[in-house]
Write a protein that holds these residues in place. Structure first.
Motif, PDB file in Angstrom:
ATOM      1  N   SER A  55       5.322  -0.036  13.974  1.00  0.00           N
ATOM      2  CA  SER A  55       4.829   1.329  13.580  1.00  0.00           C
ATOM      3  C   SER A  55       3.305   1.133  13.554  1.00  0.00           C
ATOM      4  N   THR A 107       0.949  -1.178  -0.039  1.00  0.00           N
ATOM      5  CA  THR A 107       0.081  -0.116  -0.080  1.00  0.00           C
ATOM      6  C   THR A 107       0.941   1.231   0.125  1.00  0.00           C
ATOM      7  N   HIS A 109      -9.649  -3.506  -0.301  1.00  0.00           N
ATOM      8  CA  HIS A 109     -10.748  -4.191  -1.008  1.00  0.00           C
ATOM      9  C   HIS A 109     -10.582  -4.593  -2.341  1.00  0.00           C
ATOM     10  N   ARG A 136       2.765   1.911   3.333  1.00  0.00           N
ATOM     11  CA  ARG A 136       3.849   1.026   3.545  1.00  0.00           C
ATOM     12  C   ARG A 136       5.145   1.009   2.581  1.00  0.00           C
ATOM     13  N   ILE A 186      -7.936 -17.542  -0.067  1.00  0.00           N
ATOM     14  CA  ILE A 186      -9.099 -16.925  -0.486  1.00  0.00           C
ATOM     15  C   ILE A 186      -8.905 -15.500  -1.108  1.00  0.00           C
ATOM     16  N   LYS A 233     -17.918  -6.725  -3.655  1.00  0.00           N
ATOM     17  CA  LYS A 233     -16.732  -7.567  -3.618  1.00  0.00           C
ATOM     18  C   LYS A 233     -17.212  -9.000  -3.880  1.00  0.00           C
ATOM     19  N   THR A 284      -4.656 -17.794   4.111  1.00  0.00           N
ATOM     20  CA  THR A 284      -5.780 -18.422   3.393  1.00  0.00           C
ATOM     21  C   THR A 284      -5.785 -18.353   1.951  1.00  0.00           C
ATOM     22  N   GLY A 297      -3.858  -6.739   4.866  1.00  0.00           N
ATOM     23  CA  GLY A 297      -4.449  -7.582   4.030  1.00  0.00           C
ATOM     24  C   GLY A 297      -4.667  -6.893   2.689  1.00  0.00           C
ATOM     25  N   SER A 298      -4.337  -5.479   2.570  1.00  0.00           N
ATOM     26  CA  SER A 298      -4.952  -4.913   1.238  1.00  0.00           C
ATOM     27  C   SER A 298      -3.668  -5.266   0.234  1.00  0.00           C
ATOM     28  N   THR A 356       2.372  -6.948   7.717  1.00  0.00           N
ATOM     29  CA  THR A 356       2.689  -5.749   8.665  1.00  0.00           C
ATOM     30  C   THR A 356       1.354  -5.663   9.571  1.00  0.00           C
ATOM     31  N   THR A 357       0.307  -6.397   9.396  1.00  0.00           N
ATOM     32  CA  THR A 357      -0.971  -6.216  10.296  1.00  0.00           C
ATOM     33  C   THR A 357      -1.409  -7.638  10.563  1.00  0.00           C
ATOM     34  N   LEU A 359       8.326  -5.167  12.083  1.00  0.00           N
ATOM     35  CA  LEU A 359       7.749  -4.488  11.043  1.00  0.00           C
ATOM     36  C   LEU A 359       6.129  -4.045  11.364  1.00  0.00           C
TER      37      LEU A 359
HETATM   38  P1  NAD Z   1      -4.889  -2.864   5.419  1.00  0.00           P
HETATM   39  O1  NAD Z   1      -3.890  -3.743   4.766  1.00  0.00           O
HETATM   40  O2  NAD Z   1      -5.818  -2.029   4.585  1.00  0.00           O
HETATM   41  O3  NAD Z   1      -4.055  -1.639   6.256  1.00  0.00           O
HETATM   42  C1  NAD Z   1      -4.827  -0.782   6.976  1.00  0.00           C
HETATM   43  C2  NAD Z   1      -3.904   0.527   7.141  1.00  0.00           C
HETATM   44  O4  NAD Z   1      -2.874   0.255   7.877  1.00  0.00           O
HETATM   45  C3  NAD Z   1      -3.451   0.881   5.611  1.00  0.00           C
HETATM   46  O5  NAD Z   1      -3.292   2.343   5.470  1.00  0.00           O
HETATM   47  C4  NAD Z   1      -1.802   0.358   5.735  1.00  0.00           C
HETATM   48  O6  NAD Z   1      -1.072   1.193   4.929  1.00  0.00           O
HETATM   49  C5  NAD Z   1      -1.522   0.572   7.371  1.00  0.00           C
HETATM   50  N1  NAD Z   1      -0.473  -0.413   7.985  1.00  0.00           N
HETATM   51  C6  NAD Z   1      -0.344  -1.707   7.301  1.00  0.00           C
HETATM   52  N2  NAD Z   1       0.533  -1.993   8.239  1.00  0.00           N
HETATM   53  C7  NAD Z   1       1.014  -1.112   9.054  1.00  0.00           C
HETATM   54  C8  NAD Z   1       1.994  -1.013  10.002  1.00  0.00           C
HETATM   55  N3  NAD Z   1       2.732  -1.934  10.114  1.00  0.00           N
HETATM   56  N4  NAD Z   1       2.128   0.167  10.486  1.00  0.00           N
HETATM   57  C9  NAD Z   1       1.294   1.194  10.501  1.00  0.00           C
HETATM   58  N5  NAD Z   1       0.283   1.258   9.532  1.00  0.00           N
HETATM   59  C10 NAD Z   1       0.127  -0.197   8.899  1.00  0.00           C
HETATM   60  O7  NAD Z   1      -5.824  -3.495   6.244  1.00  0.00           O
HETATM   61  P2  NAD Z   1      -5.982  -5.038   6.910  1.00  0.00           P
HETATM   62  O8  NAD Z   1      -6.964  -4.973   8.110  1.00  0.00           O
HETATM   63  O9  NAD Z   1      -4.506  -5.467   7.244  1.00  0.00           O
HETATM   64  O10 NAD Z   1      -6.774  -5.909   5.826  1.00  0.00           O
HETATM   65  C11 NAD Z   1      -7.741  -5.484   5.577  1.00  0.00           C
HETATM   66  C12 NAD Z   1      -8.217  -6.057   4.083  1.00  0.00           C
HETATM   67  O11 NAD Z   1      -7.609  -7.524   3.991  1.00  0.00           O
HETATM   68  C13 NAD Z   1      -9.704  -6.167   3.713  1.00  0.00           C
HETATM   69  O12 NAD Z   1      -9.883  -5.873   2.211  1.00  0.00           O
HETATM   70  C14 NAD Z   1     -10.209  -7.576   4.037  1.00  0.00           C
HETATM   71  O13 NAD Z   1     -11.276  -8.313   3.202  1.00  0.00           O
HETATM   72  C15 NAD Z   1      -8.765  -8.193   3.685  1.00  0.00           C
HETATM   73  N6  NAD Z   1      -8.736  -9.574   4.158  1.00  0.00           N
HETATM   74  C16 NAD Z   1      -8.750 -10.453   3.375  1.00  0.00           C
HETATM   75  C17 NAD Z   1      -8.508 -11.988   3.806  1.00  0.00           C
HETATM   76  C18 NAD Z   1      -8.533 -13.227   2.973  1.00  0.00           C
HETATM   77  O14 NAD Z   1      -8.445 -14.384   3.297  1.00  0.00           O
HETATM   78  N7  NAD Z   1      -8.610 -13.085   1.625  1.00  0.00           N
HETATM   79  C19 NAD Z   1      -8.516 -12.389   5.234  1.00  0.00           C
HETATM   80  C20 NAD Z   1      -8.422 -11.142   6.217  1.00  0.00           C
HETATM   81  C21 NAD Z   1      -8.389  -9.868   5.557  1.00  0.00           C
END
Ligand code: NAD
Length: 374
Positions: free
Chosen positions: A159, A41, A69, A44, A128, A137, A126, A96-97, A118-119, A156
Motif C-alpha cells: 500500500s 498510526t 516523533h 494504518r 534507540i 526530541k 534498534t 517508524g512512528s 510497514t515502511t 504489508l
Molecule cells: P511514519 O511511520 O510516520 O510513516 C509515514 C506515513 O506513512 C504515515 O502517515 C503512515 O501511516 C504511512 N504508512 C506507513 N506504512 C504505510 C504503508 N505500508 N502504506 C501506506 N502508508 C503507510 O514514517 P517512517 O519514515 O516510517 O518513520 C519515521 C519516524 O521513525 C521518525 O520519527 C524517526 O525519527 C523514527 N525512526 C526512529 C529510529 C530509531 O532507531 N529509533 C529509526 C528510524 C526512524
C-alpha cells in the motif's frame, strides 16, 4: 581495512516472508503473551486490525494513535492504556512512528515489544527510543525497547505509494551508506551494509516498474531489514546528523529529508572514504554514486529539494550552526563551509557537487578530484 575492530551482537528474532503476518499469534504464543496491546498510526488502523486479528483472544486492545516523533502526551496516553488493559506485551504495526510509540510502552511498562514494520525506516532493529517534548526530541538507548520479534511481511508494504516507498527506501540506503564509512566499521557491518545497498538499489526500480510486485517489495524490505541492522550496529555521521537537525528543529518530514540530502552528503564524504565508495559503486552498479542516488530521487519521484519540503532559505545559517556545533565522527572534517555547500545544493535540488576544502586529515583530495574518483 585495518584488522582491528569491535562488534556487539544483539538478540532478536526475525520472521520474514509474504503472508507471514498470519504467524503473529504464534509468535506471541511463543513468548507466552496473553494480553497484547497493538499500537499503530491512524492511517494504518485497518491494516493493524487485520494483522492483530491473528492474535485471537491474546489481543487486549488496539491503540491507533501514534504520531511522528512520539510527542510526550501521545506516549503517556499509550502507556496508560497498556497499564489499564494489564498488557503483558505490545505489538507495533506500521512505520517508524508506530514502532517509536511501541518502544516507549515497552520502556515504561517493561513488557516485550514485537514489531510488524510497514515502511523501511529501520527503527524495529534498534534499541534507540525517541520522544518529543516542548519542541525538542530526546533520544536514548535502552535494551528493553529493542523488539524481541520482528515480523516482516512484504504484502504489508504494497500500500506504500511509489513515492513513499522511494523516500523510505533511500532513508534505508542512508543507514547502509554511513555504515560503510563508520568509525566502528567491522567486517560484518561492511558485508551487511553492502548487501542492504544492493537489495535497495536493485529493488526500488523494480517497485517503480511494478508497484504490485510482491517479490520487488520483498527485495526492498529485505534491504531495509539489513539497513536497520546497520543503523543499530554502527555510528552514523554527517548525513544522519544533518537530517536529525532538519527534522528536529525545522520539522521537515523524516524519510523525504533523508532521501533528499543523501546524494549531497555522499558527494562530500565519499572522496575521503574510498573503501565505502568502492562498495557503494559495486552495490549500485555505477561509477558515480552521488550522481546515481540523485538520479534515483528523480526517477522514483521523491521530493526534489529541501525547499519543496518546507525549508526556508534563511534557515541555512542555523542548520550550519547546529550541524557543526559538536564534533562527531565523519570521514571528512565537517566545516561550516562544507555543510553550507551541501545545503545550498539540497535546498534547490541541484546536482550533487561535493564541496571545496580538505577531504581528509591530509587534505589530499579536493572537489575537483571527485570526477576521477567517483
Ligand atoms: P511514519 O511511520 O510516520 O510513516 C509515514 C506515513 O506513512 C504515515 O502517515 C503512515 O501511516 C504511512 N504508512 C506507513 N506504512 C504505510 C504503508 N505500508 N502504506 C501506506 N502508508 C503507510 O514514517 P517512517 O519514515 O516510517 O518513520 C519515521 C519516524 O521513525 C521518525 O520519527 C524517526 O525519527 C523514527 N525512526 C526512529 C529510529 C530509531 O532507531 N529509533 C529509526 C528510524 C526512524
Amino acid at each position: 581495512m585495518e584488522h582491528r575492530f569491535e562488534y556487539q551482537g544483539r538478540p532478536g528474532r526475525v520472521v520474514f516472508g509474504a503472508g507471514r503476518r498470519a504467524e503473529l499469534g504464534a509468535e506471541a504464543e511463543r513468548l507466552g503473551l496473553r494480553r497484547v496491546l497493538v499500537v499503530t498510526t491512524p492511517g494504518r488502523a485497518d491494516l493493524a486490525a487485520e494483522t492483530a486479528s491473528t492474535l485471537g483472544d491474546r489481543l487486549a486492545g488496539l491503540h491507533p494513535h501514534a504520531v511522528m516523533h512520539v510527542p510526550a502526551e501521545v506516549a503517556a496516553r499509550a502507556v496508560d492504556r497498556a497499564r489499564e488493559l494489564g498488557a503483558d506485551g505490545c505489538v507495533a504495526v506500521g512505520g517508524g512512528s508506530a514502532v517509536g510509540l511501541g518502544k516507549i510502552v515497552a520502556r515504561d511498562t517493561g513488557v516485550p515489544l514485537l514489531a510488524v514494520p510497514t515502511t523501511y525506516a529501520g527503527s524495529e532493529a534498534t534499541p534507540i527510543w525517541g520522544i518529543t517534548e516542548d519542541g525538542r526530541k530526546r533520544t536514548g538507548h535502552d535494551p528493553r525497547v529493542l523488539p524481541v520479534t520482528v515480523v516482516y511481511d512484504p504484502e504489508l508494504t504494497l500500500s506504500m505509494p511509489v513515492r513513499l516507498a522511494a523516500e523510505s527506501g533511500l532513508n534505508a540506503l542512508a543507514h547502509a551508506a554511513e555504515t560503510l564509512y563508520a568509525p566502528d566499521v567491522s567486517p560484518v557491518t561492511s558485508l551487511v551494509a553492502a548487501g542492504a545497498a544492493r537489495s535497495l538499489a536493485a529493488g526500488l526500480p523494480r517497485v517503480l516498474a511494478d508497484p504490485s510486485s510482491v517479490p520487488a517489495r520483498a527485495e526492498v524490505l529485505q534491504g531495509a531489514w539489513l539497513a536497520g541492522w546497520c543503523l543499530a550496529s554502527a555510528t552514523m555521521s554527517l548525513h544522519h546528523k544533518l537530517c536529525h537537525t532538519l527534522g528536529g528543529t525545522f520539522g521537515l518530514p523524516h524519510a523525504p529529508t533523508h532521501a533528499n540530502v543523501l546524494a549531497h552528503v555522499l558527494a562530500f564524504n565519499l572522496p575521503a572514504a574510498p573503501v565505502a565508495d568502492a562498495a557503494l559503486r559495486e552495490a549500485l552498479g555505477t561509477d558515480d554514486v552521488p550522481g546515481r542516488v540523485h538520479a534515483l530521487v528523480a526517477e522514483l519521484g521523491a521530493a526534489r529539494s529541501l525547499a519543496d519540503l518546507g525549508l526556508p532559505a534563511d534557515a541555512v545559517d542555523r542548520v550550519v550552526e547546529l550541524a557543526t556545533a559538536d564534533p562527531y565522527a565523519n570521514p571528512r572534517p565537517v566545516t561550516p563551509e562544507g555543510v553550507r555547500t551541501i545545503l545550498a545544493a539540497a535546498l534547490v535540488g541541484a546536482p550533487p557537487a561535493g564541496a571545496a576544502g580538505p577531504a581528509g586529515p591530509d587534505g589530499a583530495v579536493r572537489t575537483s578530484d571527485r570526477g576521477r574518483i567517483a
